[in-house]
Design a protein around this motif. Structure first.
Motif, PDB file in Angstrom:
ATOM      1  N   SER A 107       0.843  -1.192   0.000  1.00 30.67           N
ATOM      2  CA  SER A 107       0.000   0.000   0.000  1.00 30.67           C
ATOM      3  C   SER A 107       0.874   1.236   0.000  1.00 30.67           C
ATOM      4  O   SER A 107       2.079   1.174   0.288  1.00 30.67           O
ATOM      5  CB  SER A 107      -0.917   0.012   1.232  1.00 30.67           C
ATOM      6  OG  SER A 107      -0.147   0.212   2.411  1.00 30.67           O
ATOM      7  N   HIS A 133      -3.844   3.694  -0.815  1.00 31.24           N
ATOM      8  CA  HIS A 133      -4.114   2.826  -1.958  1.00 31.24           C
ATOM      9  C   HIS A 133      -3.526   1.446  -1.673  1.00 31.24           C
ATOM     10  O   HIS A 133      -2.311   1.309  -1.527  1.00 31.24           O
ATOM     11  CB  HIS A 133      -3.495   3.399  -3.231  1.00 31.24           C
ATOM     12  CG  HIS A 133      -4.024   4.736  -3.617  1.00 31.24           C
ATOM     13  ND1 HIS A 133      -3.331   5.643  -4.397  1.00 31.24           N
ATOM     14  CD2 HIS A 133      -5.209   5.337  -3.329  1.00 31.24           C
ATOM     15  CE1 HIS A 133      -4.054   6.718  -4.588  1.00 31.24           C
ATOM     16  NE2 HIS A 133      -5.194   6.572  -3.930  1.00 31.24           N
ATOM     17  N   ALA A 146      -7.396  -3.160  -6.666  1.00 31.01           N
ATOM     18  CA  ALA A 146      -6.966  -2.020  -5.855  1.00 31.01           C
ATOM     19  C   ALA A 146      -8.123  -1.584  -4.974  1.00 31.01           C
ATOM     20  O   ALA A 146      -9.287  -1.639  -5.387  1.00 31.01           O
ATOM     21  CB  ALA A 146      -6.491  -0.864  -6.735  1.00 31.01           C
ATOM     22  N   LEU A 148      -9.375   1.418  -1.873  1.00 33.50           N
ATOM     23  CA  LEU A 148      -9.149   2.729  -1.260  1.00 33.50           C
ATOM     24  C   LEU A 148      -9.648   2.712   0.174  1.00 33.50           C
ATOM     25  O   LEU A 148     -10.774   2.270   0.445  1.00 33.50           O
ATOM     26  CB  LEU A 148      -9.876   3.816  -2.055  1.00 33.50           C
ATOM     27  CG  LEU A 148      -9.822   5.233  -1.485  1.00 33.50           C
ATOM     28  CD1 LEU A 148      -8.411   5.803  -1.590  1.00 33.50           C
ATOM     29  CD2 LEU A 148     -10.821   6.140  -2.194  1.00 33.50           C
ATOM     30  N   HIS A 233       0.749   6.070  -9.254  1.00 33.88           N
ATOM     31  CA  HIS A 233       0.825   7.454  -8.800  1.00 33.88           C
ATOM     32  C   HIS A 233       1.483   8.371  -9.820  1.00 33.88           C
ATOM     33  O   HIS A 233       1.725   9.548  -9.517  1.00 33.88           O
ATOM     34  CB  HIS A 233       1.585   7.526  -7.472  1.00 33.88           C
ATOM     35  CG  HIS A 233       0.849   6.876  -6.349  1.00 33.88           C
ATOM     36  ND1 HIS A 233       1.472   6.445  -5.200  1.00 33.88           N
ATOM     37  CD2 HIS A 233      -0.468   6.564  -6.201  1.00 33.88           C
ATOM     38  CE1 HIS A 233       0.574   5.903  -4.392  1.00 33.88           C
ATOM     39  NE2 HIS A 233      -0.606   5.970  -4.976  1.00 33.88           N
ATOM     40  N   LEU A 238      -3.893  11.186  -8.915  1.00 33.10           N
ATOM     41  CA  LEU A 238      -3.829  10.140  -7.896  1.00 33.10           C
ATOM     42  C   LEU A 238      -2.682  10.364  -6.925  1.00 33.10           C
ATOM     43  O   LEU A 238      -2.638   9.738  -5.874  1.00 33.10           O
ATOM     44  CB  LEU A 238      -3.671   8.771  -8.565  1.00 33.10           C
ATOM     45  CG  LEU A 238      -4.879   8.284  -9.372  1.00 33.10           C
ATOM     46  CD1 LEU A 238      -4.573   6.943 -10.028  1.00 33.10           C
ATOM     47  CD2 LEU A 238      -6.120   8.177  -8.499  1.00 33.10           C
ATOM     48  N   ARG A 241      -4.811  13.530  -3.515  1.00 32.18           N
ATOM     49  CA  ARG A 241      -6.254  13.365  -3.615  1.00 32.18           C
ATOM     50  C   ARG A 241      -6.953  14.702  -3.419  1.00 32.18           C
ATOM     51  O   ARG A 241      -6.842  15.340  -2.376  1.00 32.18           O
ATOM     52  CB  ARG A 241      -6.753  12.355  -2.580  1.00 32.18           C
ATOM     53  CG  ARG A 241      -8.262  12.179  -2.653  1.00 32.18           C
ATOM     54  CD  ARG A 241      -8.802  11.125  -1.736  1.00 32.18           C
ATOM     55  NE  ARG A 241     -10.255  11.182  -1.719  1.00 32.18           N
ATOM     56  CZ  ARG A 241     -11.026  10.401  -0.966  1.00 32.18           C
ATOM     57  NH1 ARG A 241     -10.483   9.473  -0.198  1.00 32.18           N
ATOM     58  NH2 ARG A 241     -12.338  10.540  -1.004  1.00 32.18           N
ATOM     59  N   HIS A 249     -12.708   9.078  -6.846  1.00 35.96           N
ATOM     60  CA  HIS A 249     -11.292   8.717  -6.719  1.00 35.96           C
ATOM     61  C   HIS A 249     -11.088   7.246  -7.072  1.00 35.96           C
ATOM     62  O   HIS A 249     -10.094   6.892  -7.719  1.00 35.96           O
ATOM     63  CB  HIS A 249     -10.813   9.007  -5.295  1.00 35.96           C
ATOM     64  CG  HIS A 249      -9.320   8.959  -5.145  1.00 35.96           C
ATOM     65  ND1 HIS A 249      -8.501   9.976  -5.562  1.00 35.96           N
ATOM     66  CD2 HIS A 249      -8.505   7.994  -4.642  1.00 35.96           C
ATOM     67  CE1 HIS A 249      -7.237   9.665  -5.313  1.00 35.96           C
ATOM     68  NE2 HIS A 249      -7.210   8.465  -4.758  1.00 35.96           N
ATOM     69  N   GLU A 250     -12.016   6.390  -6.665  1.00 33.38           N
ATOM     70  CA  GLU A 250     -11.906   4.966  -7.009  1.00 33.38           C
ATOM     71  C   GLU A 250     -12.048   4.749  -8.513  1.00 33.38           C
ATOM     72  O   GLU A 250     -11.393   3.858  -9.079  1.00 33.38           O
ATOM     73  CB  GLU A 250     -12.971   4.174  -6.247  1.00 33.38           C
ATOM     74  CG  GLU A 250     -12.681   4.052  -4.764  1.00 33.38           C
ATOM     75  CD  GLU A 250     -13.861   3.506  -3.984  1.00 33.38           C
ATOM     76  OE1 GLU A 250     -13.636   2.974  -2.870  1.00 33.38           O
ATOM     77  OE2 GLU A 250     -15.007   3.617  -4.467  1.00 33.38           O
ATOM     78  N   MET A 253      -8.738   5.491  -9.940  1.00 34.73           N
ATOM     79  CA  MET A 253      -7.829   4.385  -9.658  1.00 34.73           C
ATOM     80  C   MET A 253      -8.057   3.233 -10.630  1.00 34.73           C
ATOM     81  O   MET A 253      -7.090   2.632 -11.139  1.00 34.73           O
ATOM     82  CB  MET A 253      -8.028   3.899  -8.219  1.00 34.73           C
ATOM     83  CG  MET A 253      -7.481   4.802  -7.144  1.00 34.73           C
ATOM     84  SD  MET A 253      -7.879   4.191  -5.476  1.00 34.73           S
ATOM     85  CE  MET A 253      -7.106   2.571  -5.501  1.00 34.73           C
TER      86      MET A 253
END
Length: 270
Positions: A107, A133, A146, A148, A233, A238, A241, A249-250, A253
Motif C-alpha cells: 500500500s 491505496h 486495488a 481505497l 501514482h 492520484l 487526492r 477517486h476509485e 484508480m
C-alpha cells in the motif's frame, strides 16, 4: 511527438462497454451531448495533469469539466472501468503475461486536501488527512485489484479484501482463474489468523515476520508491487487526492490500473 491520451486501440476496447446514450426528446431536444470519446479524453487529461475539473481547457473540445466529471461518475456506476480491467486481464492471460505462481500486496498513502469519504489521519504525515491505496499484483507487477481506505487503516485489515477483490480472469479455455499459488507481503501483513485464512483459500502465505532480522530474501519478489504503485501514482490526480467523493477517486484508480494493463499488453506485441 507526444503520445495520444486515448489511443485507438484502447478506445476500441472501451467503446462497446459504455452504456447507450439517453434518447433525445423530439421537441426541444436541447444541445447535442458531447461525444463519448471526447469526454473520455477530457477525463484522461484531468487524470494525467491533476488540474481541477473546472479548469479543463475549452480549446480541447472535450466539453466542460463538469460534463466529463458526470460521465466519469455515471460510467463508474455502470461498472465500465471494472469490466475494462477484467477485459484487459483476460487478454493478458491469453497472452501468457499473468504470473499466477505468486501475488504481491502493498500500500501507499497519499495526502488528501481536506476531509472526505475514506480519508483519515495519516500516521506518517503528522496526522494530516490522507488516503491509502492498497494494491495486489501478480508476480510480474500487473495490478489485479486495488482498494481505497483512509490513511489510518492498517495494511493487514485489507489483506483478505484484496484477495477477494481479484476478479475471475478468463482468456483461456476452461474455468476462469482468480487465486495465485502464493502471496508475498511485508511485515505490516504479519498475522497468524490471516495466514490461516489464506491457507484455507489454497494460497501459500509468504509474509515477512515481525521482530526478526531483515534479509528474509522476500524483497526480490515484492519489489514489483512497489513499481506498480509508482505507476499508479504517475498521474497527478492520484498523487494528491483532491476528490472528496470516494467513488470518483476509485473510478480514477480503476482507470489507472486499466491503463497499466493496457501498456503491458501493448509492450508484449512490440
Amino acid at each position: 511527438m507526444a503520445k495520444p491520451l486515448l489511443p485507438d486501440e484502447l478506445w476500441e476496447r472501451i467503446e462497446p462497454l459504455l452504456p447507450p446514450p439517453k434518447p433525445r426528446r423530439f421537441r426541444f431536444p436541447g444541445r447535442k451531448p458531447i461525444d463519448d470519446r471526447k469526454a473520455l479524453t477530457g477525463i484522461l487529461f484531468v487524470l494525467k495533469t491533476g488540474i481541477p475539473w473546472e479548469d479543463l481547457p475549452q480549446e480541447m473540445g472535450c466539453g466542460s469539466g463538469m460534463t466529463c466529471w458526470r460521465r466519469l461518475r455515471d460510467w463508474h456506476r455502470a461498472g465500465v472501468w471494472q469490466r475494462l480491467h477484467e477485459l484487459l486481464l483476460a487478454e493478458l492471460r491469453g497472452a501468457n503475461r499473468i504470473d499466477w505462481s505468486r501475488a504481491v500486496v502493498d500500500s501507499a498513502s497519499v495526502r488528501a486536501l481536506g476531509v472526505g469519504e475514506k480519508t483519515g489521519p495519516n500516521p506518517t504525515d503528522r496526522a494530516k488527512p490522507g488516503s491509502k491505496h492498497h494494491v495486489i499484483t501478480d508476480g510480474g507487477g500487473i495490478p489485479l485489484a486495488a482498494i481505497l481506505t483512509g490513511a489510518n487503516a492498517p495494511d493487514v485489515t485489507q489483506l483478505e479484501a484484496l484477495v477477494d477483490a481479484i476478479p475471475s480472469v478468463r482468456g483461456k479455455p476452461g474455468r476462469p482463474r482468480r487465486r495465485p499459488r502464493a502471496l508475498y507481503a511485508d511485515r505490516a501483513y504479519d498475522s497468524a489468523p490471516h495466514r490461516r485464512r489464506l491457507r484455507s483459500r489454497g494460497i501459500l502465505p509468504r509474509i515477512a515476520r515481525r521482530n526478526t532480522p531483515h534479509g528474509s530474501g522476500l524483497g526480490r519478489y515484492r519489489w514489483v508491487v512497489e513499481r506498480t504503485l509508482s505507476w499508479l501514482h504517475k498521474p497527478r490526480k492520484l498523487r494528491l487526492r483532491t476528490e472528496r467523493r470516494s467513488d470518483i477517486h476509485e473510478a480514477l484508480m480503476s482507470i489507472a490500473c486499466a491503463i497499466i494493463c493496457f501498456n503491458v499488453l501493448a509492450s508484449s506485441f512490440c
